[in-house]
Enzyme design. Sequence first.
Site: not given
Length: 468
Positions: A84, A157, A181
């Site tokens: 990520k 997210s 998230s």
Amino acid sequence: MTAEAIALHYLELTDVAALIRNREISSREVTRLQIDRMASLDGDLHSYALMMADAALVQADAADAETAAGRSRGPLHGVPIAIKDVCQVKGFPTGAGMAVHRHIASDEDATVVRRLKKAGAVLLGKPQLTEGAYSDHHPSVTPPRNPWNADYWPGISSSGSGAAVAAGLCYGSLATDTGGSIRWPAAANGVTGLKPTWGRVSRYGVFELAPSLDHVGTMARSAVDAGILLGAIAGSDPKDPTALLDPVPDYPASITGDLRGLRIGVDAAWNSDEVDAGTQAVLAEAIKAFSELGAEIVDIQFPDVAQVVADWVPNCAVEAAVAHKATYAAHKDQYGTVLASVVEAGHAISGIEYQEIWLRRMAFRGRVEALFEKVDLLLTPVQPFAPLTLARIQTLGEQPGLIAMLQRYTCPFDMSGHPTLTLPGGFTPEGMPIGFQLVAGHLGEAVLVRAGAAFQGISAWHRRHPVA
């Protein structure tokens, strides 16, 4: 592309690792196939903020050379995964979904990245995320699309991580969770997400949203895969004094195939209050499966979450204001409206208000941990309604009650710091995945992996994937 090549993209991490270890396929071949697939599909999917193809092939060649010499670094050796885009990778920018950071190369690896490299993993690229890992994308970013149906929400997210795993563009991904998230994208994309205990994984070199809420975890196709990834990155770290000193278990070693002796707590009232019929059906089927595996289902009463959910926003806002103190002051004009409003809100909260939040939060944490004197796991929804369409999500800002419902089963476990595992548990009539959540006591990741692996041993929801 051949049918065999397409099938390879949807194998679990452990299966690909075995093929590489047995020299039935090389890491370069697997990595090349992934890179080609990313080039073919991600122009529409937008799951990656940054691809690192050349570096990945170099890492794959190094893994193959070690394999040829009879050396393996472990279960991630030569396997392509994603990172990520909040985690620093030396020589590449860490955009964190923000305009101000996207062109600044990092001068060192985050601890989690360094550990993955040491484990022999191949780093394919950096999935996209919301701005600053909060709740909305920067206006200059094209949001990732849900690979099951582009009209549906892919979560936030870590939406890029969830979409990439689901679409067969990596075999697993690092992700973070501050308010949900890992869990929302895992459920929305039909993959497995493991949010560990706060502090189980070092946050050194990971972009901060709200440090006391930020959890670094994993997303993959199975609980075993998620546990393997966690085992590689977890542990103490001199560069992060908040990383826990406890030894890291061999998570797959906890798997027994059955759940005899395990107690799973269920608050029937909490799990059904304003929870739609489809989600309740998934929970009921999960309870049935766990019972068949030998687990004891225990009725419990979970502490009321209304206040802790309400406290999450100001808690996050204060910490975000600190995290963005220097950058926001110098580059306010490059912030999107949602993240800017959170930073501004953080400046408006007094020290006394923040202390009151922390006292309530510590009391809530104690009440949750006390439940684990009676049970080993909790079973809850991830969210109280079926997968959301983009049209409905776009009106969230106008529906504070809907936001609170969305946060009901996620934010409390960021506020308490307890580990969770999100598992695919069914599908809607429209063909969209529905997930559910297991929660464990402090440092209970091994029991989560054990329970998740047992469930996935008798179900096949995690093996379904979008057609592409």
